[in-house]
Design a protein around this motif. Structure first.
Motif, mmCIF file in Angstrom:
data_model
loop_
_atom_site.group_PDB
_atom_site.id
_atom_site.type_symbol
_atom_site.label_atom_id
_atom_site.label_comp_id
_atom_site.label_asym_id
_atom_site.label_seq_id
_atom_site.Cartn_x
_atom_site.Cartn_y
_atom_site.Cartn_z
ATOM 1 N N LEU A 1 -0.805 -0.387 -4.796
ATOM 2 C CA LEU A 1 -0.024 0.597 -4.043
ATOM 3 C C LEU A 1 0.710 1.523 -5.005
ATOM 4 O O LEU A 1 1.289 1.060 -5.986
ATOM 5 C CB LEU A 1 0.988 -0.098 -3.138
ATOM 6 C CG LEU A 1 0.432 -0.853 -1.928
ATOM 7 C CD1 LEU A 1 1.568 -1.462 -1.122
ATOM 8 C CD2 LEU A 1 -0.399 0.060 -1.027
ATOM 9 N N ASP A 2 0.687 2.802 -4.703
ATOM 10 C CA ASP A 2 1.386 3.775 -5.536
ATOM 11 C C ASP A 2 2.899 3.526 -5.433
ATOM 12 O O ASP A 2 3.421 3.351 -4.325
ATOM 13 C CB ASP A 2 1.033 5.190 -5.053
ATOM 14 C CG ASP A 2 1.744 6.241 -5.839
ATOM 15 O OD1 ASP A 2 1.360 6.447 -6.986
ATOM 16 O OD2 ASP A 2 2.702 6.846 -5.305
ATOM 17 N N SER B 1 0.899 4.933 -1.200
ATOM 18 C CA SER B 1 -0.501 5.050 -0.767
ATOM 19 C C SER B 1 -1.380 4.116 -1.610
ATOM 20 O O SER B 1 -1.041 3.783 -2.750
ATOM 21 C CB SER B 1 -0.982 6.494 -0.887
ATOM 22 O OG SER B 1 -0.675 6.994 -2.156
ATOM 23 N N GLN B 2 -2.504 3.706 -0.999
ATOM 24 C CA GLN B 2 -3.389 2.760 -1.694
ATOM 25 C C GLN B 2 -4.234 3.488 -2.737
ATOM 26 O O GLN B 2 -4.728 4.571 -2.491
ATOM 27 C CB GLN B 2 -4.315 2.106 -0.682
ATOM 28 C CG GLN B 2 -3.588 1.178 0.263
ATOM 29 C CD GLN B 2 -4.547 0.423 1.154
ATOM 30 O OE1 GLN B 2 -5.681 0.143 0.780
ATOM 31 N NE2 GLN B 2 -4.096 0.098 2.349
ATOM 32 N N ARG B 3 -4.364 2.810 -3.901
ATOM 33 C CA ARG B 3 -5.195 3.398 -4.951
ATOM 34 C C ARG B 3 -6.287 2.405 -5.330
ATOM 35 O O ARG B 3 -5.990 1.333 -5.871
ATOM 36 C CB ARG B 3 -4.337 3.720 -6.185
ATOM 37 C CG ARG B 3 -3.381 4.865 -5.932
ATOM 38 C CD ARG B 3 -2.989 5.551 -7.201
ATOM 39 N NE ARG B 3 -2.023 4.811 -7.993
ATOM 40 C CZ ARG B 3 -1.287 5.388 -8.925
ATOM 41 N NH1 ARG B 3 -1.425 6.669 -9.191
ATOM 42 N NH2 ARG B 3 -0.424 4.681 -9.613
ATOM 43 N N LEU B 4 -7.521 2.766 -5.052
ATOM 44 C CA LEU B 4 -8.702 1.979 -5.423
ATOM 45 C C LEU B 4 -8.601 0.498 -5.041
ATOM 46 O O LEU B 4 -9.037 -0.376 -5.780
ATOM 47 C CB LEU B 4 -8.976 2.120 -6.931
ATOM 48 C CG LEU B 4 -9.133 3.549 -7.464
ATOM 49 C CD1 LEU B 4 -9.195 3.567 -8.978
ATOM 50 C CD2 LEU B 4 -10.366 4.235 -6.883
ATOM 51 N N MET C 1 -3.519 -5.057 -3.401
ATOM 52 C CA MET C 1 -2.396 -4.163 -3.048
ATOM 53 C C MET C 1 -1.264 -4.235 -4.091
ATOM 54 O O MET C 1 -0.624 -3.253 -4.405
ATOM 55 C CB MET C 1 -1.811 -4.534 -1.684
ATOM 56 C CG MET C 1 -2.810 -4.473 -0.561
ATOM 57 S SD MET C 1 -2.981 -2.833 0.073
ATOM 58 C CE MET C 1 -4.074 -3.096 1.440
ATOM 59 N N ASP C 2 -1.038 -5.461 -4.588
ATOM 60 C CA ASP C 2 0.068 -5.651 -5.530
ATOM 61 C C ASP C 2 -0.435 -5.488 -6.970
ATOM 62 O O ASP C 2 0.063 -6.160 -7.886
ATOM 63 C CB ASP C 2 0.669 -7.041 -5.314
ATOM 64 C CG ASP C 2 2.054 -7.135 -5.920
ATOM 65 O OD1 ASP C 2 2.687 -6.082 -6.093
ATOM 66 O OD2 ASP C 2 2.481 -8.261 -6.251
#
Lengths: 495, 166
Positions: free
Chosen positions: A181-182, A187-190, A198-199
């Motif tokens: 997560l940014d 927002s989700q990144r890759l 996610m973490d």
């Protein structure tokens, strides 16, 4: 006085003494087994520190680091197999000495010079880390941004082998560090919708995968090599010989300290510079390379002089200088601590307790190193066919222990394959790991600077500190380009 | 292959570098044109494009692309030190490697269902057989270590590993 009591309370715990002793024993043991590295041992020990107090946890890892550095020289001297790249220099004179029946003398010279260099390096750490941290208190986000840029460029420019591959490794590391997560927008990144990512990618499975699994894969992939047995024969080092080598040891230690304090340079460069300096100045220079005790002492002094000094940028600036300090940085983070100038303000007692422990580890190294010379054959004769299955078990248990998820075992094995492919293609793993650690710091400081300045780019050139870091960053890039063309020309000439 | 094709391959100084460069080039293209635009969310309003979650991944993708091209060029123009090339290994029998892969699978697929002790024993015995350990007492380690290390993790370090099947 209040601080002193607190420092002693933190340090004088039986757990710390056990951690240091155990760390040095593990380090020397692993270092003296060909094929196992101190980096692998530190990575595997990290999950064991979860339930430990921060001081004991860090001291265990530092102990392994120091023990491993000396352990690597044992195999270099006795069986011409350096346990670490830095020990490659030790074998230049150590192995000829062993062949002449003076193995014990070479091992003692390596031990004494290692301990003396380690002690000098620790003193430098205590004096310079606090001083540097005091300066770093004046740093803001733009200064840290440039410091990280400088660290990245110097780590890559001084990476052994191809600079292009070092750069690619660092870029891949930065890219993977951005998965999750940014931190600003959420927002989700890759992540590809996988909640396990996610973490961000877990540090410990990555670490174990990158530094332990490739050795295991390689062992089962390649043709078996016959086991070489060796014994430490001959007499030990005399006091007169130690006195004769003393100047080279002190000079080598100082070279190690200076080189170790610069992120990315590493012990190998220090060992070779110290060795060539000793050869240049020695009255016995003709004997270097043929079994000169001063050569062993100088190489080991340079090698071990780095150990304490690499902790200077880590503790004072939060910048890891090499792979092992990157792992130690991970250990700090596991325990909720962030090395850097703020830690000197908020956890000064903890830092001084660590310093005491690090000083004590030099003494332990002397005792354990002496025993290792005696019982080396017992350690080195353990067949790898027994050792590696047990190492794999530690890898799996350690990776699972982070989040209690099988996903982390998958992740570790995936990074193991990545590490194996790196080895096969000559891409260095160290810039990859350092890129993985510095990537989020780089982005975080860049964004913070932009937020502070409301998008005004002039914040990146706001004063003498940023100018200084910009100059040394571009200086390091220029040096890297110069080295690239110099190496290419040398290769063309040799072809 | 035509003779000119063969001579072109011979002109490449380091084939492995060229292959590595091509693979990384393809990865960077997938990243720059597919993964970054589709798998990184971007807020609709941004004060500064450098604040975007896509900014750094984009830059990194393009840099990987640039340096993989350089690596390809390096492979074509600069030869490697063939004598001291640490990248090369003399391969052993495939049977050993396949058993190692099975041991890996035992760990990832059975760790939670069979528990740490049983999978540890099973995988360790498999690996002992792969690179044959011919000393019978060494198989005692395959039993003792998984039990000892699991208990160390669970009881001393308070790390809950799955102990028993199911």
């Amino acid at each position: 006085m209040e601080n002193l009591t607190e420092v002693l309370q933190l340090f004088l715990s039986i757990d710390n003494f056990i951690a240091i002793a155990l760390g040095v024993v593990i380090g020397v043991t692993v270092g003296s087994i060909p094929g196992l590295t101190a980096t692998m041992a530190v990575a595997l020990a990290l999950p064991f520190t979860f339930s430990m107090q921060p001081v004991a946890a860090i001291l265990l890892l530092v102990g392994i680091y120091k023990g491993g550095m000396y352990g690597g020289s044992i195999t270099a001297i006795l069986i011409r197999t350096p346990g670490s790249p830095a020990s490659a220099c030790t074998l230049l004179d150590g192995y000829p000495m062993a062949q002449q029946g003076n193995a014990k003398k070479a091992l003692k010279a390596a031990l004494f010079s290692s301990v003396i260099a380690d002690f000098i390096s620790n003193i430098a750490l205590i004096f310079f880390a606090a001083y540097l941290a005091k300066i770093a208190l004046n740093f803001g986000a733009p200064e840290f941004f440039w410091l990280i840029c400088f660290s990245l460029t110097i780590i890559i420019s001084l990476a052994s082998g191809s600079m292009v591959k070092g750069l690619l490794a660092a870029l891949l590391g930065i890219l993977l560090s951005l998965v999750g997560l940014d931190s600003v927008f959420g927002s989700q990144r890759l992540t590809f919708g996988n909640y396990n990512l996610m973490d961000s990618i877990s540090f410990i499975p990555l670490l174990i995968g990158l530094f332990a699994i490739p050795e295991i894969i390689e062992f089962y992939r390649k043709k078996a090599i016959p086991h070489i047995k060796a014994k430490a024969s001959g007499v030990g080092m005399t006091l007169a010989e130690l006195k004769r080598c003393m100047k080279s040891i002190v000079r080598g230690s100082l070279i190690g300290v200076i080189i170790g304090a610069i992120p990315g340079t590493g012990a190998t460069a220090a060992a070779f510079i110290s060795y060539s300096d000793a050869r240049r100045r020695s009255p016995n220079k003709a004997n270097f390379g043929k079994g000169e005790v001063e050569g062993v002492a100088a190489a080991e002094a340079g090698n071990n002089g780095v150990a304490g000094a690499t902790l200077i940028p880590l503790l004072s600036l939060g910048i890891p200088g090499d792979v092992i300090t990157a792992i130690i940085l991970g250990a700090f983070m596991v325990h909720g601590l962030t090395p850097g100038p703020i830690m000197f303000q908020e956890n000064l007692s903890l830092i001084y307790a660590l310093f005491l422990g690090i000083m004590f580890s030099s003494l332990i190294l002397l005792v354990v190193g002496n025993a290792a010379i005696k019982y080396f054959s017992l350690i080195a004769d353990i067949p790898k066919s027994i050792l590696f299955p047990i190492v794999l078990m530690f890898c799996v248990y350690g990776a699972y222990a982070v989040n209690n998820m099988t996903f982390d075992i998958w992740l570790m094995l995936a990074f193991g394959v990545v590490g194996y492919l790196f080895n096969r293609t000559g891409i260095p793993a160290a810039p990859f790991l350092i890129g993985f650690i510095l990537g989020p710091m780089f982005e975080d400081n860049l964004r913070r600077s932009l937020l502070i300045s409301n998008g005004d780019m002039s914040i990146f050139v706001r004063g003498p500190i940023t100018w200084f870091f910009i100059a040394i960053t571009f200086g390091s890039i220029a040096f890297a380009i110069f080295r690239f063309f110099k190496d290419r020309n040398a290769k063309l000439i040799s072809n | 292959m035509s003779s000119s094709g063969l001579s072109n391959v011979k002109q490449i100084k380091d084939t492995l570098d060229v292959i590595t460069g091509v693979v990384l080039l393809l990865i960077s293209l997938v990243l720059a044109f597919y993964l970054v635009p589709n798998y990184i969310g971007e807020p609709s309003i941004l004060q500064n494009p450098m604040m975007s979650p896509r900014w750094l991944p984009n830059i990194v993708s393009w840099l990987i692309l640039a340096f993989s091209v350089l690596l390809i060029l390096q492979g074509i123009l600069v030869s490697s030190d063939t004598e001291n090339d640490e990248r090369k290994i003399v391969k052993g029998p495939y049977r050993r490697f396949i058993i190692m892969l099975i041991a890996f699978l035992v760990y990832v697929l059975l760790f939670e269902t069979l528990g740490a002790i049983l999978t540890g024993i099973l995988a360790t015995v498999l690996l002992f057989l792969a690179h044959p350990v011919r000393v019978w007492w060494a198989y005692g380690f395959a039993l003792a270590f998984p039990v000892g290390v699991t208990l160390l993790f669970v009881n001393v370090m308070n790390v809950p590993l799955p102990l028993m099947p199911y």
